[in-house]
Structure formats: structure tokens, C-alpha cells
Motif scaffolding. Structure first.
Motif, PDB file in Angstrom:
ATOM      1  N   GLY A 140       0.827  -1.208   0.000  1.00  0.00           N
ATOM      2  CA  GLY A 140       0.000   0.000   0.000  1.00  0.00           C
ATOM      3  C   GLY A 140       0.861   1.257   0.000  1.00  0.00           C
ATOM      4  O   GLY A 140       0.570   2.219  -0.726  1.00  0.00           O
ATOM      5  N   ILE A 141       1.942   1.262   0.801  1.00  0.00           N
ATOM      6  CA  ILE A 141       2.829   2.446   0.859  1.00  0.00           C
ATOM      7  C   ILE A 141       3.462   2.666  -0.516  1.00  0.00           C
ATOM      8  O   ILE A 141       3.542   3.794  -1.009  1.00  0.00           O
ATOM      9  CB  ILE A 141       3.938   2.245   1.929  1.00  0.00           C
ATOM     10  N   VAL A 142       3.882   1.566  -1.149  1.00  0.00           N
ATOM     11  CA  VAL A 142       4.517   1.688  -2.477  1.00  0.00           C
ATOM     12  C   VAL A 142       3.494   2.243  -3.476  1.00  0.00           C
ATOM     13  O   VAL A 142       3.805   3.143  -4.273  1.00  0.00           O
ATOM     14  CB  VAL A 142       5.069   0.317  -2.931  1.00  0.00           C
ATOM     15  N   ASP A 143       2.246   1.749  -3.420  1.00  0.00           N
ATOM     16  CA  ASP A 143       1.206   2.238  -4.343  1.00  0.00           C
ATOM     17  C   ASP A 143       0.966   3.731  -4.183  1.00  0.00           C
ATOM     18  O   ASP A 143       0.769   4.458  -5.149  1.00  0.00           O
ATOM     19  CB  ASP A 143      -0.114   1.486  -4.111  1.00  0.00           C
ATOM     20  N   GLU A 144       1.001   4.197  -2.917  1.00  0.00           N
ATOM     21  CA  GLU A 144       0.745   5.620  -2.649  1.00  0.00           C
ATOM     22  C   GLU A 144       1.827   6.533  -3.219  1.00  0.00           C
ATOM     23  O   GLU A 144       1.593   7.710  -3.451  1.00  0.00           O
ATOM     24  CB  GLU A 144       0.742   5.862  -1.131  1.00  0.00           C
ATOM     25  N   HIS A 145       3.055   5.987  -3.344  1.00  0.00           N
ATOM     26  CA  HIS A 145       4.194   6.826  -3.771  1.00  0.00           C
ATOM     27  C   HIS A 145       4.849   6.202  -5.005  1.00  0.00           C
ATOM     28  O   HIS A 145       6.071   6.050  -5.045  1.00  0.00           O
ATOM     29  CB  HIS A 145       5.229   6.922  -2.640  1.00  0.00           C
ATOM     30  N   GLN A 146       4.019   5.848  -5.994  1.00  0.00           N
ATOM     31  CA  GLN A 146       4.550   5.031  -7.103  1.00  0.00           C
ATOM     32  C   GLN A 146       5.789   5.598  -7.776  1.00  0.00           C
ATOM     33  O   GLN A 146       6.734   4.870  -8.067  1.00  0.00           O
ATOM     34  CB  GLN A 146       3.453   4.814  -8.137  1.00  0.00           C
ATOM     35  N   GLY A 147       5.811   6.922  -7.998  1.00  0.00           N
ATOM     36  CA  GLY A 147       6.943   7.529  -8.694  1.00  0.00           C
ATOM     37  C   GLY A 147       8.220   7.531  -7.874  1.00  0.00           C
ATOM     38  O   GLY A 147       9.290   7.872  -8.392  1.00  0.00           O
TER      39      GLY A 147
END
Ligand SMILES: C[S@@+](CC[C@H](N)C(=O)[O-])C[C@H]1O[C@@H](n2cnc3c(N)ncnc32)[C@H](O)[C@@H]1O
Length: 216
Positions: A72-79
Motif C-alpha cells: 500500500g505504501i509503495v502504491d501511494e508513492h509510485q513515482g
């Protein structure tokens, strides 16, 4: 804070580990499989983390719940993330699932390796470990732990190390901003030398350096 489960391969890359010395502390080890794998290689390996105070069933739940939460954390900060080390999100999940399984198995058969303890106070003697590793606590959680806590935690990691402390990463979790107080607190430490060293691992963009502190 998540109790994540990085694998031995991730530790090898994050800390650019080649040969392991006789004794190693992983603090904050969480659900990582480093200690289990190092012990299997004949190393006197100890893991420390406050999460080890949890009842066994709660620890299992906490470690298992961290897997989707990390995604979820990775999805929130994809770039802010790059995939060249892992290859794909599926491969990363595979590393973490296998590491969590290995950790949970080892905790049940060798609980003496897993010590419930938290920085900045560790229940180990001075210079107890040849190498002390710290993955994803100092600096990355600098929005939760302040400058004074970091200074005290660094002093404690150095106290229990006989030779070297390695810390990764050196940027904040999520988007990976730099930690403003990092250079100045290193200047406040006595009896050490330090350097930042490039490692063959990157997941947060630009987070490809570890801090190496060497005790005099
Ligand atoms: C993001 S996890 C990292 C776990 C593991 N090192 C890894 O790389 O997968 C952060 C860990 O720090 C632990 N922790 C939180 N506060 C701590 C403290 N004061 N001292 C030591 N560990 C702490 C948490 O319980 C959690 O397991």
C-alpha cells in the motif's frame, strides 16, 4: 510502524555483505529472515525488536499483515520507487513472503535468537557484536523518532558493536526525502569514523547508500 520481512538477499544487497563476521546483531529485525539465514551459516546471529514482546499468535498476525500494508505504501508513492533490483512487484512479494515464513519458523524453533528490546536501550554488553545492522528504522522513520532519539540510538548501536555499524536507508520512508539532521548528528559522535557507501540495491529512488560507522 510495520513489522516487515526483508529477505537475506535484500540484506546482502542493502548492506553490501560479502563475508559475515563471527557475530552479528540485526536491530530492528522485525520479521526479517536475516538472523535465521546467518545462524544457518554458522554465525552467532541475534535479532532485536520490541515486537518480539508480542504473544506468538499476535506476532504471526502482525508480520503477515505487514505484507499487504507495505504494498500500500509503495502504491501511494509510485513515482518514488524503482524496480530494477526486484524485477517486478510479484518478485518483491515473493521475497517477503518467503522471508516471513523463514522468520516465523526460526522464531518458533530458536526463540533465544530473538530478543524483545528497543533502541535506545539494548540488553547487550559493550562491544558484544562484530557487526551491527539496522534496516529501515533509523532515518527512515525520522518523522516518528526525533533528532535526540536518533543520537541516543546511534550511540547505543555503536556501544554494542566491536567494529562496525551499518544502517540503511538514509532517507525518509514513502517519498524518500533527505533527513535534515543526519549529517550534523554524526559530528556529535565520539570515537568513530563514518562514511556513506554506495550499495548494489535501490528501491526508493536514490536510496542506494548505507551509512558505515567504524569504531576506533
Ligand atoms: C520497517 S520494520 C524493519 C524490519 C526489518 N529490519 C526489515 O528490514 O524488514 C521496522 C522495525 O522497527 C521496529 N522498531 C520500532 N521501534 C523500535 C525501537 N525503538 N528499537 C528497535 N526496533 C524498533 C519495529 O517493531 C519494526 O519491526
Amino acid at each position: 510502524m510495520l513489522v516487515t520481512s526483508r529477505s537475506y538477499a535484500e540484506y546482502e544487497a542493502m548492506f553490501d555483505l560479502r563475508e559475515l563476521p563471527d557475530s552479528v546483531l540485526d536491530c530492528c529485525a522485525g520479521g526479517a529472515s536475516f538472523t535465521a539465514e546467518a545462524a544457518a551459516r554458522g554465525v552467532d546471529a541475534i535479532a532485536a525488536d520490541p515486537a518480539y514482546e508480542l504473544e506468538p499468535s499476535e506476532l504471526v498476525d502482525t508480520v503477515r499483515r505487514s505484507l499487504p500494508a507495505t504494498a500500500g505504501i509503495v502504491d501511494e508513492h509510485q513515482g518514488s520507487f524503482v524496480w530494477h533490483w526486484y524485477g517486478s512487484p510479484e518478485r518483491k512479494d515473493q521475497y517477503r513472503i518467503e522471508a516471513a515464513d523463514r522468520f516465523l519458523q526460526d522464531v518458533s524453533v530458536a526463540p533465544e535468537r530473538y530478543i524483545a528490546a528497543g533502541l535506545p536501550e539494548l540488553p547487550f554488553g559493550d562491544r558484544r557484536f562484530d557487526l551491527v545492522l539496522c534496516s529501515h528504522l533509523l532515518f527512515t522513520w525520522a518523522d516518528k523518532y526525533d533528532r535526540d532519539w536518533h543520537l541516543a540510538a546511534l550511540r547505543e548501536l555503536i556501544r554494542v558493536s566491536n567494529a562496525e555499524v551499518r544502517i540503511f536507508p538514509l532517507v525518509l520512508q514513502g517519498a524518500g526525502e533527505p533527513v535534515a539532521f543526519l549529517p550534523e548528528i554524526l559530528d556529535e559522535l565520539d570515537g568513530i569514523t563514518w562514511e556513506t557507501r554506495k550499495v548494489p540495491y535501490e528501491f526508493q529512488v536514490g536510496a542506494n547508500e548505507m551509512l558505515v560507522i567504524t569504531r576506533a
